[in-house]
Motif scaffolding. Structure first.
Motif, mmCIF file in Angstrom:
data_model
loop_
_atom_site.group_PDB
_atom_site.id
_atom_site.type_symbol
_atom_site.label_atom_id
_atom_site.label_comp_id
_atom_site.label_asym_id
_atom_site.label_seq_id
_atom_site.Cartn_x
_atom_site.Cartn_y
_atom_site.Cartn_z
ATOM 1 N N UNK A 348 0.852 -1.190 0.000
ATOM 2 C CA UNK A 348 0.000 0.000 0.000
ATOM 3 C C UNK A 348 0.891 1.245 0.000
ATOM 4 N N UNK A 350 0.783 4.952 1.421
ATOM 5 C CA UNK A 350 0.048 5.868 2.312
ATOM 6 C C UNK A 350 0.914 7.099 2.551
ATOM 7 N N UNK A 351 0.378 8.221 2.164
ATOM 8 C CA UNK A 351 1.068 9.506 2.332
ATOM 9 C C UNK A 351 2.490 9.457 1.768
ATOM 10 N N UNK A 353 4.436 7.018 1.444
ATOM 11 C CA UNK A 353 5.312 5.964 1.975
ATOM 12 C C UNK A 353 4.725 4.600 1.627
ATOM 13 N N UNK A 354 5.591 3.659 1.333
ATOM 14 C CA UNK A 354 5.145 2.313 0.954
ATOM 15 C C UNK A 354 5.112 1.401 2.182
ATOM 16 N N UNK A 355 4.038 0.677 2.256
ATOM 17 C CA UNK A 355 3.839 -0.261 3.366
ATOM 18 C C UNK A 355 3.472 -1.636 2.810
ATOM 19 N N UNK A 356 3.788 -2.625 3.579
ATOM 20 C CA UNK A 356 3.312 -3.981 3.258
ATOM 21 C C UNK A 356 2.297 -4.374 4.334
ATOM 22 N N UNK A 357 1.127 -4.783 3.857
ATOM 23 C CA UNK A 357 0.072 -5.173 4.815
ATOM 24 C C UNK A 357 -0.107 -6.686 4.756
ATOM 25 N N UNK A 358 -0.157 -7.304 5.901
ATOM 26 C CA UNK A 358 -0.453 -8.741 5.981
ATOM 27 C C UNK A 358 -1.671 -8.947 6.873
ATOM 28 N N UNK B 28 0.672 -3.775 9.361
ATOM 29 C CA UNK B 28 1.107 -2.943 8.240
ATOM 30 C C UNK B 28 2.560 -2.549 8.510
ATOM 31 N N UNK B 29 3.399 -3.008 7.624
ATOM 32 C CA UNK B 29 4.852 -2.866 7.857
ATOM 33 C C UNK B 29 5.409 -1.915 6.793
ATOM 34 N N UNK B 30 6.072 -0.898 7.216
ATOM 35 C CA UNK B 30 6.673 -0.015 6.210
ATOM 36 C C UNK B 30 7.784 -0.732 5.451
ATOM 37 N N UNK B 52 1.414 5.893 13.153
ATOM 38 C CA UNK B 52 2.237 6.783 12.355
ATOM 39 C C UNK B 52 1.630 6.874 10.967
ATOM 40 N N UNK B 53 1.388 8.083 10.519
ATOM 41 C CA UNK B 53 0.801 8.295 9.185
ATOM 42 C C UNK B 53 -0.467 7.451 8.989
ATOM 43 N N UNK B 54 -1.337 7.484 9.953
ATOM 44 C CA UNK B 54 -2.646 6.799 9.946
ATOM 45 C C UNK B 54 -2.514 5.268 10.005
ATOM 46 N N UNK B 55 -1.326 4.802 10.229
ATOM 47 C CA UNK B 55 -1.101 3.352 10.313
ATOM 48 C C UNK B 55 -0.787 2.997 11.758
ATOM 49 N N UNK B 75 8.199 3.695 10.118
ATOM 50 C CA UNK B 75 8.589 4.372 8.870
ATOM 51 C C UNK B 75 9.813 5.266 9.082
ATOM 52 N N UNK B 76 10.753 5.141 8.186
ATOM 53 C CA UNK B 76 11.993 5.914 8.353
ATOM 54 C C UNK B 76 11.779 7.353 7.877
ATOM 55 N N UNK B 78 11.292 11.369 8.175
ATOM 56 C CA UNK B 78 10.370 12.102 9.043
ATOM 57 C C UNK B 78 9.020 11.394 9.045
#
Lengths: 449, 223
Positions: A348, A350-351, A353-358, B28-30, B52-55, B75-76, B78
């Motif tokens: 995903x 979000x803002x 930044x890339x995230x992995x969702x499991x 949810x893993x950055x 962080x950032x809605x996560x 998240x790295x 800022x």
């Protein structure tokens, strides 16, 4: 058509039912016609009797059949049969055969008696020889002997054998009598069973008739005063018939055997009927089936992606329900509903930044099933293998399943199902298609109705 | 019939639920991340979540959880850090982290106010030691921490109010910690048999004021 013509046609060609009815009505009314009818009948009977003694000459019949075109072999066999019959019917043969029968009747009992007498003689002499031999051997020993059990039994057996042999004729005669009695009993029981059934059916019908008549009596008695006497007569006649039926001759002895010497009431007789649970259920189910219900539990053995969450959801039961419609023995179409856990792993943004969702959610699914059973190969087997294809959808995307399994028959319409299933789920996140691939072990029951 | 089946499928596809929105437990893993660990030593909040950032990064951080804890991926660069307690935001800040670096976040109470310390855990990669760190969040006094270990001489560490030490490398094994008032040299508290493990950090946190004090021993494991 006048009456004479009707009469003539009746004896010569036969009449159709309508004309026959007319003729019989006329016969009922007209005495002269009736006399004429009896005369015609007498004449025809007499001529038939006379012609029965007249036999056509063999050569004449042969000539006739030759002209028709039938082969001579038929007449040769007929000739042989005719000669044989004339030989049998000759006086000499009749007398000789009668003499043979008389001789056999005399000779067979005589032979039987002589044989038994000789056998008795022979056995008794043997027994005497044996007992004398035993006494001799005992006497030869110069010390006192203690008779063992074996000796006693042998002696007893010997004495019994002589007694038995001497009574063998009587015993055999008694056996024959017992056999005849048992046969008679069996015949009586068969006869009484049939009689019971006939009586029960007949009495039921008469009861129904009686009820009907009594109803009619009540109705008619109120409406038709003139026909009261006739109705009373009729009911009296019916009562007499019922009484006569109830007093049908009945074999007391066989009845006692059937009733186990209980009450002498043959209406209490019931035929024993073997009933077991499976046959009862199978009888309740219709003979042919079109619908099939499959209830299975799903146990996931392998999944990709393999997701291990720190905080997993509470465990829920995963299952599948399918209702099939049998097109024929091999092909079935159905609809499915089920719940299964599908691990998911996707990216995903979000803002920026890339995230992995499991996640590992439980998803409901619907689908259309096609089932193929190769019954022509495994018709005699208790395990029916099958292939099942499902095309369906979950709330997140389309789902496809392929299942290979077997139906293990418990009894006629109920089976256990065991199989291996591969399910494939597709879903879309941020315009990228992801998939979940699972291998499941499925188990459950299958009911056809 | 075929039309109905097609309509059913169409309905199912139209009513599609987006996988990210499914109501289920999830992580949810950055993709680009640092490692952070969070400690709650603020007695005003029994539990909070870290977002962080809605996560949601951590679902629940319990007060004074002294058991060994692991770092979470954060998240790295800022990133916003927002704490929720009972679905109410209680703290919001912007922090900077570097990719693959380790950090510790302390949420504590100082002079009746909520405060935080976000500090980098600089593990020297060449060494496979255990580490100890002393933190003084007491609003009344500075303290001396005396470490009695297998070494022949005890180690004294002075920590000012609202201050902390760097990671002090230690040998594996049991140690005893004595907290001493530096002015009077009176013993405030003593803790024996504190076990130090390899690749772990043991934080000794002294909190309180002039009347009350508390000591928390918080441990974290490097992954």
């Amino acid at each position: 058509m006048n009456r004479e013509d009707l009469l003539f046609d009746y004896f010569e060609n036969g009449l159709d039912p309508y004309e026959e009815d007319i003729l019989f009505q006329q016969l009922n009314i007209d005495e002269s016609l009736r006399k004429q009818f009896y005369q015609q009948m007498k004449i025809r009977l007499l001529t038939r009797e006379d012609t029965m003694h007249i036999k056509a000459p063999f050569e004449a019949t042969q000539n006739i059949f030759n002209t028709i075109g039938i082969s001579k072999k038929v007449f040769q066999t007929q000739k042989f049969q005719r000669n044989f019959l004339t030989f049998i019917q000759s006086k000499k043969v009749r007398i000789s055969s009668a003499l043979i029968v008389i001789a056999l009747l005399i000779a067979l009992p005589a032979f039987y008696l002589i044989e038994n007498y000789a056998a008795n003689k022979f056995n008794s002499s043997n027994a005497n020889i044996e007992t004398s031999a035993n006494s001799l051997s005992k006497n030869e020993q110069n010390y006192p002997t203690v008779s063992s059990n074996e000796d006693n039994t042998s002696e007893n057996n010997a004495s019994h054998s002589t007694l038995n042999q001497s009574n063998s004729f009587l015993a055999q005669t008694a056996n024959t009598a017992i056999l005849l009695n048992s046969l008679e009993d069996k015949l009586n029981s068969i006869y009484s069973k049939k009689l019971n059934k006939i009586n029960s059916v007949y009495t039921n019908k008469l009861k129904q008739l009686q009820n009907l008549l009594s109803n009619n009596q009540n109705n008619l008695a109120t409406n038709l005063n003139n026909s009261n006497n006739d109705l009373l007569n009729l009911s009296n006649n019916t009562d007499r018939e019922i009484q006569s039926t109830a007093n049908l001759p009945f074999n007391q002895r066989s009845n006692n055997i059937l009733m186990n010497n209980k009450q002498n009431n043959y209406f209490n007789y019931r035929e024993p009927v073997a009933i077991d649970l499976f046959s009862l259920i199978s009888d309740l189910l219709p003979k042919s089936y079109l619908l099939e219900l499959n209830l299975t539990g799903i146990n996931s053995n392998y999944a990709y992606p393999n997701v291990a969450l720190n905080n997993s959801s509470p465990i829920q039961y995963t299952y599948n329900i399918t209702a099939y419609y049998a097109i024929n023995e091999n092909h079935k179409l159905g609809v499915s509903y089920g719940k299964e856990q599908f691990p998911q792993q996707f990216n995903r943004n979000i803002d920026g930044k890339n995230y992995q969702q499991i996640q590992n959610p439980y998803l409901n699914y619907y689908g259309v099933d096609y089932k193929y059973i190769p019954t022509e190969i495994f018709s005699q087997s208790y395990v029916l293998p099958y292939i099942n294809l499902l095309g369906g959808a979950t709330t997140v995307g389309p789902l496809a399943k392929l299942q290979l399994g077997g139906e293990i028959s418990i009894f006629k319409r109920l089976a256990l199902t065991v199989g291996i299933e591969n399910s494939l789920l597709f879903y879309n996140v941020d315009n990228i298609i992801y998939s979940t691939n699972k291998v499941n072990f499925v188990y459950g029951i299958n009911l056809k109705f | 019939m075929y039309k109905n089946i097609a309509l059913l499928f169409l309905f199912l596809l139209i009513s599609c639920e987006c996988p990210p929105q499914i109501d289920t437990s999830k992580e949810i893993i950055p993709n680009e991340h640092s490692y952070c660990i969070f400690f709650n030593i603020n007695s005003d909040y029994k539990v909070f979540s870290v977002n962080s950032n809605k996560i949601e990064i951590v679902n629940s951080v319990n007060f004074a959880n002294t058991s060994n804890k692991n770092y979470y991926k954060f998240p790295d660069n800022y990133a916003n850090l927002l704490l929720f307690s009972n679905n109410i935001p209680i703290f919001n800040t912007l922090i900077y982290t570097q990719k693959s670096h380790y950090y510790t976040f302390f949420f504590y109470k100082f002079e009746e106010h909520s405060s935080y310390l976000f500090v980098e855990d600089a593990f020297p990669d060449s060494l496979q030691n255990s580490y100890i760190r002393f933190l003084n969040f007491n609003s009344n006094q500075s303290v001396n921490f005396e470490i009695a270990s297998s070494l022949p001489q005890p180690i004294d560490v002075f920590v000012n109010m609202n201050d902390y030490t760097k990671l002090i490398p230690m040998l594996e094994g049991n140690i005893a910690i004595s907290i001493i008032n530096p002015a009077s040299q009176n013993l405030i508290a003593k803790y024996d048999n504190i076990n130090l493990k390899q690749n772990s950090i043991t934080n000794i946190v002294y909190t309180g004021d002039s009347t009350n004090y508390n000591v928390y021993i918080l441990k974290s494991n490097k992954q």
